[in-house]
Design a protein around this motif. Sequence first.
Motif, PDB file in Angstrom:
ATOM      1  N   LEU A  15       0.808  -1.209   0.000  1.00 55.01           N
ATOM      2  CA  LEU A  15       0.000   0.000   0.000  1.00 55.01           C
ATOM      3  C   LEU A  15       0.848   1.269   0.000  1.00 55.01           C
ATOM      4  N   GLY A  16       2.162   1.119  -0.215  1.00 56.05           N
ATOM      5  CA  GLY A  16       3.039   2.285  -0.168  1.00 56.05           C
ATOM      6  C   GLY A  16       2.626   3.366  -1.145  1.00 56.05           C
ATOM      7  N   ALA A  17       2.242   2.950  -2.355  1.00 56.43           N
ATOM      8  CA  ALA A  17       1.859   3.942  -3.366  1.00 56.43           C
ATOM      9  C   ALA A  17       0.582   4.683  -2.979  1.00 56.43           C
ATOM     10  N   PHE A  18      -0.273   4.040  -2.171  1.00 53.44           N
ATOM     11  CA  PHE A  18      -1.519   4.691  -1.761  1.00 53.44           C
ATOM     12  C   PHE A  18      -1.244   5.984  -1.007  1.00 53.44           C
ATOM     13  N   PHE A  19      -0.244   5.963  -0.126  1.00 53.84           N
ATOM     14  CA  PHE A  19       0.047   7.148   0.674  1.00 53.84           C
ATOM     15  C   PHE A  19       0.580   8.280  -0.188  1.00 53.84           C
ATOM     16  N   LEU A  35      -4.379   7.356  -9.193  1.00 52.71           N
ATOM     17  CA  LEU A  35      -2.953   7.681  -9.139  1.00 52.71           C
ATOM     18  C   LEU A  35      -2.084   6.490  -8.762  1.00 52.71           C
ATOM     19  N   THR A  36      -2.565   5.621  -7.890  1.00 52.06           N
ATOM     20  CA  THR A  36      -1.763   4.475  -7.479  1.00 52.06           C
ATOM     21  C   THR A  36      -1.409   3.601  -8.677  1.00 52.06           C
ATOM     22  N   GLY A  37      -2.420   3.286  -9.495  1.00 54.99           N
ATOM     23  CA  GLY A  37      -2.170   2.465 -10.674  1.00 54.99           C
ATOM     24  C   GLY A  37      -1.283   3.171 -11.676  1.00 54.99           C
ATOM     25  N   LEU A  38      -1.519   4.476 -11.894  1.00 54.32           N
ATOM     26  CA  LEU A  38      -0.699   5.235 -12.840  1.00 54.32           C
ATOM     27  C   LEU A  38       0.752   5.263 -12.396  1.00 54.32           C
ATOM     28  N   THR A  39       0.986   5.514 -11.113  1.00 58.05           N
ATOM     29  CA  THR A  39       2.350   5.582 -10.599  1.00 58.05           C
ATOM     30  C   THR A  39       3.084   4.257 -10.801  1.00 58.05           C
ATOM     31  N   ARG A  40       2.415   3.157 -10.501  1.00 62.87           N
ATOM     32  CA  ARG A  40       3.062   1.849 -10.662  1.00 62.87           C
ATOM     33  C   ARG A  40       3.398   1.558 -12.128  1.00 62.87           C
ATOM     34  N   ARG A  41       2.493   1.914 -13.028  1.00 60.03           N
ATOM     35  CA  ARG A  41       2.766   1.675 -14.443  1.00 60.03           C
ATOM     36  C   ARG A  41       3.936   2.513 -14.930  1.00 60.03           C
ATOM     37  N   LEU A  42       3.952   3.787 -14.560  1.00 60.25           N
ATOM     38  CA  LEU A  42       5.022   4.658 -15.020  1.00 60.25           C
ATOM     39  C   LEU A  42       6.378   4.241 -14.453  1.00 60.25           C
ATOM     40  N   GLU A  43       6.415   3.888 -13.181  1.00 61.07           N
ATOM     41  CA  GLU A  43       7.692   3.551 -12.559  1.00 61.07           C
ATOM     42  C   GLU A  43       8.188   2.174 -12.959  1.00 61.07           C
ATOM     43  N   SER A  44       7.329   1.371 -13.571  1.00 64.55           N
ATOM     44  CA  SER A  44       7.771   0.063 -14.067  1.00 64.55           C
ATOM     45  C   SER A  44       8.408   0.143 -15.446  1.00 64.55           C
ATOM     46  N   ILE A  45       8.337   1.321 -16.086  1.00 61.47           N
ATOM     47  CA  ILE A  45       8.918   1.488 -17.420  1.00 61.47           C
ATOM     48  C   ILE A  45      10.434   1.535 -17.301  1.00 61.47           C
ATOM     49  N   PRO A  46      11.158   0.639 -17.966  1.00 55.39           N
ATOM     50  CA  PRO A  46      12.630   0.647 -17.876  1.00 55.39           C
ATOM     51  C   PRO A  46      13.219   1.878 -18.550  1.00 55.39           C
ATOM     52  N   GLY A  47      14.448   2.171 -18.198  1.00 59.87           N
ATOM     53  CA  GLY A  47      15.088   3.376 -18.719  1.00 59.87           C
ATOM     54  C   GLY A  47      15.983   3.130 -19.909  1.00 59.87           C
ATOM     55  N   ASP A  48      15.775   1.995 -20.634  1.00 65.21           N
ATOM     56  CA  ASP A  48      16.684   1.660 -21.725  1.00 65.21           C
ATOM     57  C   ASP A  48      16.386   2.409 -23.017  1.00 65.21           C
ATOM     58  N   ARG A 103     -17.940  12.502 -14.809  1.00 67.61           N
ATOM     59  CA  ARG A 103     -18.467  11.657 -15.879  1.00 67.61           C
ATOM     60  C   ARG A 103     -17.494  10.574 -16.308  1.00 67.61           C
ATOM     61  N   SER A 104     -16.223  10.747 -15.940  1.00 63.20           N
ATOM     62  CA  SER A 104     -15.229   9.743 -16.313  1.00 63.20           C
ATOM     63  C   SER A 104     -14.081   9.777 -15.307  1.00 63.20           C
ATOM     64  N   LEU A 105     -14.202   8.958 -14.288  1.00 63.74           N
ATOM     65  CA  LEU A 105     -13.175   8.925 -13.249  1.00 63.74           C
ATOM     66  C   LEU A 105     -12.095   7.890 -13.539  1.00 63.74           C
ATOM     67  N   ARG A 106     -12.255   7.150 -14.634  1.00 70.28           N
ATOM     68  CA  ARG A 106     -11.267   6.122 -14.957  1.00 70.28           C
ATOM     69  C   ARG A 106     -10.128   6.704 -15.778  1.00 70.28           C
ATOM     70  N   LEU A 107      -8.950   6.140 -15.594  1.00 67.28           N
ATOM     71  CA  LEU A 107      -7.781   6.512 -16.396  1.00 67.28           C
ATOM     72  C   LEU A 107      -7.211   5.242 -17.015  1.00 67.28           C
ATOM     73  N   ASN A 108      -7.161   5.198 -18.330  1.00 68.12           N
ATOM     74  CA  ASN A 108      -6.606   4.042 -19.036  1.00 68.12           C
ATOM     75  C   ASN A 108      -5.174   4.328 -19.468  1.00 68.12           C
ATOM     76  N   VAL A 109      -4.308   3.343 -19.295  1.00 69.78           N
ATOM     77  CA  VAL A 109      -2.903   3.466 -19.675  1.00 69.78           C
ATOM     78  C   VAL A 109      -2.586   2.355 -20.667  1.00 69.78           C
ATOM     79  N   GLU A 110      -2.180   2.730 -21.874  1.00 71.51           N
ATOM     80  CA  GLU A 110      -1.812   1.757 -22.905  1.00 71.51           C
ATOM     81  C   GLU A 110      -0.371   2.009 -23.326  1.00 71.51           C
TER      82      GLU A 110
END
Length: 511
Positions: A116-120, A450-463, A422-429
Amino acid sequence: MTTAAATAVATDVKGGLFAHFGRDFTASIVVFLVAMPLCMGIAIASGVPAEKGLITGIIGGIVVGMFAGSPLQVSGPAAGLAVIVFDFVANNGLTALGPMLVLAGVLQFVAGWMKLGAFFRSISPAVVHGMLAGIGALIVISQFHILFDATPLSNGVANLAAMPARLLGLSPFDVNQAEMALGIGLLTIGIMVGWEKFKPAKMGLLPGALLGVVGATLAAMALGLDITRVNVPDSIVGAVATPGDDFFGLLISPTIIIAAIAVAFIASAETLLSAAAVDRMHDGVRTNYDKELSAQGVGNLLCGLAGALPMTGVIVRSSANVQAGAKTRLSTIIHGIWILGFVSLLPFVLSEIPMAALGGVLVVTGWKLVSLKHVRHLYSSYGALPAVIWTATFVLVVTVDLLTGVLVGLALTLLELIPHRRSLRLNVEENDEGAERDVHLSGSATFISLTGLTRRLESIPGDRPVRVNLSKVQGFDHTSAEQFKEWVARRRKLGHPVEVTGPSHLVDRFS
């Protein structure tokens, strides 16, 4: 040492824990010098003996340093929890602090285990900074009375109302204890402020708090002033309060449970925000927020069993650690060993420190927390609503209590969802086929997603370079905008190109 601790240390050794021993050793001394007056001062501001803060500093350095998910963050007693502890101890007694803190530590450990770290990190910056500003104001007006060798009153409004009478009670022609203590407190503040403004570049790492306390202590000794000194036991072991017969019975008390939830929530938010700030200061290993949260839980559990103060990751000591050149968690561990050695071998030195000097340290520390730059930034960047949230949180923390201020602030953040209702969802592709990694966002970016967005963004490698397309984003609330901006800035600082495309008003915001 537990198997987990041994594994953590072994991993660090393999990864080069001692590869930078010289720099970590030097940094540990700087952090130790910063931590000593703050550990004692925060304990005094919390309404408990000074040694309670020192015990927390030792546990935060040695134990949490081994487990920490943020290698360069330093843990110890925090000014942000002083107000809660003061009220709790005043209403429930010092013996109730241990059970409450054990429960808070368990909650933090479980939260980290449940990832739950990202939640905070999704908590509104307006609420967090408004809370810290309110705490800073409460510290200033309570420690104002310590400057006069007097005892702070029970709440912020009472302390504020009593300030004029305290000043009017001074006598320039009849110097007594209050006038002498005030002189020592003002000397401490003057040294700290003067050093911050005029310190030589080559001595920039020497902490002003240490100089202020040393200067005030020497002045009080030289003049033979009859003012209150810090009461420190001859043995730090004697200061450890082991659990009593009613310890476990108190764990099921509703009052203890509510306070534990509040401490766990606030300590976790402050720790992880501090960790994010520390990450922006260096280019080394990034924070594992869930691991850091669990490590804080272990630390607070041990502090509860030892009858000490609660801890968080603390930005002042952490920034000193980074600026002093620390490279691994070893600097944090050694700083805890320095505190343990000093209080074990030289307790008589600490007993010469005037209480008014520590009050002066906390006045400066509290004043720095009352930073109006955050609310100005919120207003100029995101409009009136975040500034109103900050203001409401600040005012209620000062005039009512901390929990009420935070809860009202969090409730007000729900108003930010109205434009996105009207649209509280955020889709990441993600598209990983080209020379660049393409990330497409669509929907509304709010603290809910934000929790889901943060995890997706931080999982992107830097290569490879990253291109983020915001053309289908209907809007950002200020919490998501701040987190996204930090992610972009951090990747660019590390040399990983990020291109943001979409509407000009969004591209300009994150450029």
